[in-house]
Design a protein around this motif. Structure first.
Motif, PDB file in Angstrom:
ATOM      1  N   LEU A  11       0.883  -1.358  -0.063  1.00 59.59           N
ATOM      2  CA  LEU A  11       0.165  -0.085   0.073  1.00 59.59           C
ATOM      3  C   LEU A  11       0.569   1.358  -0.032  1.00 59.59           C
ATOM      4  O   LEU A  11       1.744   1.334   0.765  1.00 59.59           O
ATOM      5  N   ASN A  12       0.691   2.338  -0.787  1.00 57.27           N
ATOM      6  CA  ASN A  12       1.343   3.510  -1.064  1.00 57.27           C
ATOM      7  C   ASN A  12       2.696   3.090  -1.308  1.00 57.27           C
ATOM      8  O   ASN A  12       3.460   3.842  -0.303  1.00 57.27           O
ATOM      9  N   GLN A  57     -10.789  -4.625 -10.539  1.00 55.32           N
ATOM     10  CA  GLN A  57      -9.704  -3.732  -9.669  1.00 55.32           C
ATOM     11  C   GLN A  57     -10.642  -2.913  -8.850  1.00 55.32           C
ATOM     12  O   GLN A  57     -11.820  -2.311  -8.969  1.00 55.32           O
ATOM     13  N   VAL A  58      -9.769  -2.623  -7.542  1.00 55.48           N
ATOM     14  CA  VAL A  58     -10.457  -1.691  -6.579  1.00 55.48           C
ATOM     15  C   VAL A  58      -9.517  -0.476  -6.087  1.00 55.48           C
ATOM     16  O   VAL A  58      -8.506  -0.834  -6.339  1.00 55.48           O
ATOM     17  N   ALA A  59     -10.182   0.640  -6.023  1.00 56.47           N
ATOM     18  CA  ALA A  59      -9.546   1.535  -5.300  1.00 56.47           C
ATOM     19  C   ALA A  59      -9.604   1.489  -3.987  1.00 56.47           C
ATOM     20  O   ALA A  59     -10.560   1.554  -3.343  1.00 56.47           O
ATOM     21  N   VAL A  60      -8.382   1.096  -3.269  1.00 58.29           N
ATOM     22  CA  VAL A  60      -8.562   1.099  -1.650  1.00 58.29           C
ATOM     23  C   VAL A  60      -7.913   2.256  -0.967  1.00 58.29           C
ATOM     24  O   VAL A  60      -6.918   2.641  -1.430  1.00 58.29           O
ATOM     25  N   THR A  61      -8.776   3.074  -0.490  1.00 58.62           N
ATOM     26  CA  THR A  61      -8.342   4.198   0.549  1.00 58.62           C
ATOM     27  C   THR A  61      -8.124   3.677   1.920  1.00 58.62           C
ATOM     28  O   THR A  61      -9.275   3.111   2.353  1.00 58.62           O
ATOM     29  N   HIS A  62      -6.863   3.886   2.196  1.00 61.63           N
ATOM     30  CA  HIS A  62      -6.436   3.286   3.471  1.00 61.63           C
ATOM     31  C   HIS A  62      -5.902   4.641   4.343  1.00 61.63           C
ATOM     32  O   HIS A  62      -5.543   5.558   3.616  1.00 61.63           O
ATOM     33  N   SER A  63      -6.553   4.639   5.651  1.00 62.50           N
ATOM     34  CA  SER A  63      -6.140   5.583   6.515  1.00 62.50           C
ATOM     35  C   SER A  63      -5.895   5.338   7.823  1.00 62.50           C
ATOM     36  O   SER A  63      -6.359   4.161   8.363  1.00 62.50           O
ATOM     37  N   ILE A  64      -5.214   6.201   8.241  1.00 65.99           N
ATOM     38  CA  ILE A  64      -5.022   5.897   9.947  1.00 65.99           C
ATOM     39  C   ILE A  64      -5.247   7.140  10.721  1.00 65.99           C
ATOM     40  O   ILE A  64      -5.115   8.274  10.073  1.00 65.99           O
ATOM     41  N   LYS A  65      -5.702   6.847  11.839  1.00 62.56           N
ATOM     42  CA  LYS A  65      -6.056   8.040  12.743  1.00 62.56           C
ATOM     43  C   LYS A  65      -5.388   7.646  14.066  1.00 62.56           C
ATOM     44  O   LYS A  65      -5.646   6.785  14.759  1.00 62.56           O
ATOM     45  N   SER A  66      -4.400   8.572  14.567  1.00 57.85           N
ATOM     46  CA  SER A  66      -3.694   8.312  15.650  1.00 57.85           C
ATOM     47  C   SER A  66      -3.977   9.476  16.744  1.00 57.85           C
ATOM     48  O   SER A  66      -4.152  10.686  16.419  1.00 57.85           O
ATOM     49  N   VAL A  67      -4.061   9.180  18.056  1.00 61.33           N
ATOM     50  CA  VAL A  67      -4.574   9.844  19.103  1.00 61.33           C
ATOM     51  C   VAL A  67      -3.157   9.630  20.019  1.00 61.33           C
ATOM     52  O   VAL A  67      -3.178   8.512  20.676  1.00 61.33           O
ATOM     53  N   VAL A  68      -2.575  10.745  20.362  1.00 57.08           N
ATOM     54  CA  VAL A  68      -1.203  10.517  21.000  1.00 57.08           C
ATOM     55  C   VAL A  68      -1.428  11.288  22.237  1.00 57.08           C
ATOM     56  O   VAL A  68      -1.697  12.685  22.138  1.00 57.08           O
ATOM     57  N   PRO A  69      -1.493  10.806  23.343  1.00 58.55           N
ATOM     58  CA  PRO A  69      -1.453  11.281  24.820  1.00 58.55           C
ATOM     59  C   PRO A  69      -0.289  12.426  25.016  1.00 58.55           C
ATOM     60  O   PRO A  69       0.710  12.021  24.552  1.00 58.55           O
ATOM     61  N   LYS A  70      -0.606  13.591  25.671  1.00 63.69           N
ATOM     62  CA  LYS A  70       0.458  14.537  26.084  1.00 63.69           C
ATOM     63  C   LYS A  70       0.326  14.691  27.354  1.00 63.69           C
ATOM     64  O   LYS A  70      -0.992  14.413  28.069  1.00 63.69           O
ATOM     65  N   SER A  71       1.127  15.499  27.947  1.00 64.30           N
ATOM     66  CA  SER A  71       1.039  16.057  29.409  1.00 64.30           C
ATOM     67  C   SER A  71      -0.304  16.937  29.517  1.00 64.30           C
ATOM     68  O   SER A  71      -0.888  16.430  30.473  1.00 64.30           O
ATOM     69  N   ARG A  72      -0.737  17.821  28.554  1.00 65.40           N
ATOM     70  CA  ARG A  72      -1.771  18.354  28.942  1.00 65.40           C
ATOM     71  C   ARG A  72      -2.845  18.245  27.571  1.00 65.40           C
ATOM     72  O   ARG A  72      -3.081  19.141  26.735  1.00 65.40           O
ATOM     73  N   GLY A  73      -3.424  17.320  27.511  1.00 67.70           N
ATOM     74  CA  GLY A  73      -4.233  16.801  26.500  1.00 67.70           C
ATOM     75  C   GLY A  73      -3.801  15.802  25.488  1.00 67.70           C
ATOM     76  O   GLY A  73      -3.366  14.807  25.615  1.00 67.70           O
ATOM     77  N   VAL A 126      -3.063  14.782  21.054  1.00 73.15           N
ATOM     78  CA  VAL A 126      -2.633  15.287  19.467  1.00 73.15           C
ATOM     79  C   VAL A 126      -3.168  14.219  18.457  1.00 73.15           C
ATOM     80  O   VAL A 126      -2.800  12.803  18.871  1.00 73.15           O
ATOM     81  N   THR A 127      -4.185  14.825  17.824  1.00 73.46           N
ATOM     82  CA  THR A 127      -4.761  13.793  16.793  1.00 73.46           C
ATOM     83  C   THR A 127      -4.255  14.194  15.584  1.00 73.46           C
ATOM     84  O   THR A 127      -4.326  15.326  14.974  1.00 73.46           O
ATOM     85  N   GLU A 128      -3.880  12.924  14.729  1.00 73.93           N
ATOM     86  CA  GLU A 128      -3.641  13.042  13.303  1.00 73.93           C
ATOM     87  C   GLU A 128      -4.201  12.173  12.491  1.00 73.93           C
ATOM     88  O   GLU A 128      -4.625  10.998  12.723  1.00 73.93           O
ATOM     89  N   GLU A 129      -4.618  12.604  11.118  1.00 72.51           N
ATOM     90  CA  GLU A 129      -5.444  11.776  10.277  1.00 72.51           C
ATOM     91  C   GLU A 129      -4.572  11.722   8.976  1.00 72.51           C
ATOM     92  O   GLU A 129      -4.065  12.680   8.575  1.00 72.51           O
ATOM     93  N   MET A 130      -4.426  10.456   8.208  1.00 70.16           N
ATOM     94  CA  MET A 130      -3.604  10.531   7.211  1.00 70.16           C
ATOM     95  C   MET A 130      -4.478   9.625   6.273  1.00 70.16           C
ATOM     96  O   MET A 130      -4.803   8.630   6.624  1.00 70.16           O
ATOM     97  N   ALA A 131      -4.717   9.652   4.948  1.00 71.86           N
ATOM     98  CA  ALA A 131      -5.351   8.953   4.038  1.00 71.86           C
ATOM     99  C   ALA A 131      -4.703   8.897   2.717  1.00 71.86           C
ATOM    100  O   ALA A 131      -4.463  10.234   2.178  1.00 71.86           O
ATOM    101  N   THR A 132      -4.635   7.904   2.143  1.00 73.28           N
ATOM    102  CA  THR A 132      -4.126   7.513   0.631  1.00 73.28           C
ATOM    103  C   THR A 132      -4.720   6.696  -0.043  1.00 73.28           C
ATOM    104  O   THR A 132      -5.594   6.046   0.510  1.00 73.28           O
ATOM    105  N   ASP A 133      -4.724   6.462  -1.438  1.00 79.79           N
ATOM    106  CA  ASP A 133      -5.396   5.404  -2.067  1.00 79.79           C
ATOM    107  C   ASP A 133      -4.504   4.668  -2.984  1.00 79.79           C
ATOM    108  O   ASP A 133      -3.428   4.959  -3.303  1.00 79.79           O
ATOM    109  N   THR A 134      -4.666   3.363  -2.972  1.00 74.73           N
ATOM    110  CA  THR A 134      -3.854   2.407  -3.866  1.00 74.73           C
ATOM    111  C   THR A 134      -4.871   1.520  -4.688  1.00 74.73           C
ATOM    112  O   THR A 134      -5.630   0.983  -4.315  1.00 74.73           O
ATOM    113  N   PRO A 135      -4.587   1.477  -5.875  1.00 66.54           N
ATOM    114  CA  PRO A 135      -5.250   0.711  -7.021  1.00 66.54           C
ATOM    115  C   PRO A 135      -4.843  -0.806  -6.692  1.00 66.54           C
ATOM    116  O   PRO A 135      -3.649  -1.163  -6.662  1.00 66.54           O
TER     117      PRO A 135
END
Length: 123
Positions: free
Chosen positions: A18-19, A61-77, A79-88
């Motif tokens: 993938l990607n 054939q299919v287009a696969v959209t693959h994504s990840i979402k991470s929630v990283v704990p910090k001392s005060r709250g 951090v959320t990050e999202e990434m997505a890409t496609d692969t045929p």
């Protein structure tokens, strides 16, 4: 549906495809970052992996959209990050997903097959 293990998707192999391997590296990095911060801050972290599939045209054939979402704990709250890409991907017998088709139609490569011309071809 066949019980043959070759008809099933090999997720370990697929993640590397993938990607061009970037998606697998993003997962590895996100997991390490989350784990390190969970231990540092004593708070929960999260990694969500999502796949969406959509047929390309009318073929197998299919287009696969693959994504990840991470929630990283910090001392005060957090951090959320999202990434997505496609692969045929190709859909093989039994629904197996592959980057390249494992079977191809036999091509006849007789004289002039590439151009359709047979002039100048010696018998």
């Amino acid at each position: 549906m066949s019980n043959n293990s070759n008809s099933k998707t090999n997720i370990a192999e697929l993640l590397g495809d993938l990607n061009a391997g970037v998606f697998e590296e993003q997962i590895n990095t996100a997991l390490s970052d989350i784990a390190a911060n969970v231990c540092t801050h004593g708070k929960k972290g999260e990694l969500t992996i999502k796949f969406k599939l959509q047929q390309i045209g009318e073929g197998s054939q299919v287009a696969v959209t693959h994504s990840i979402k991470s929630v990283v704990p910090k001392s005060r709250g957090k951090v959320t990050e999202e990434m997505a890409t496609d692969t045929p991907l190709h859909v093989e017998r039994g629904g197996r997903l592959t980057l390249y088709p494992t079977t191809q139609t036999k091509m006849e490569l007789g004289a002039g097959a590439a151009t359709g011309r047979t002039d100048g071809v010696r018998a």
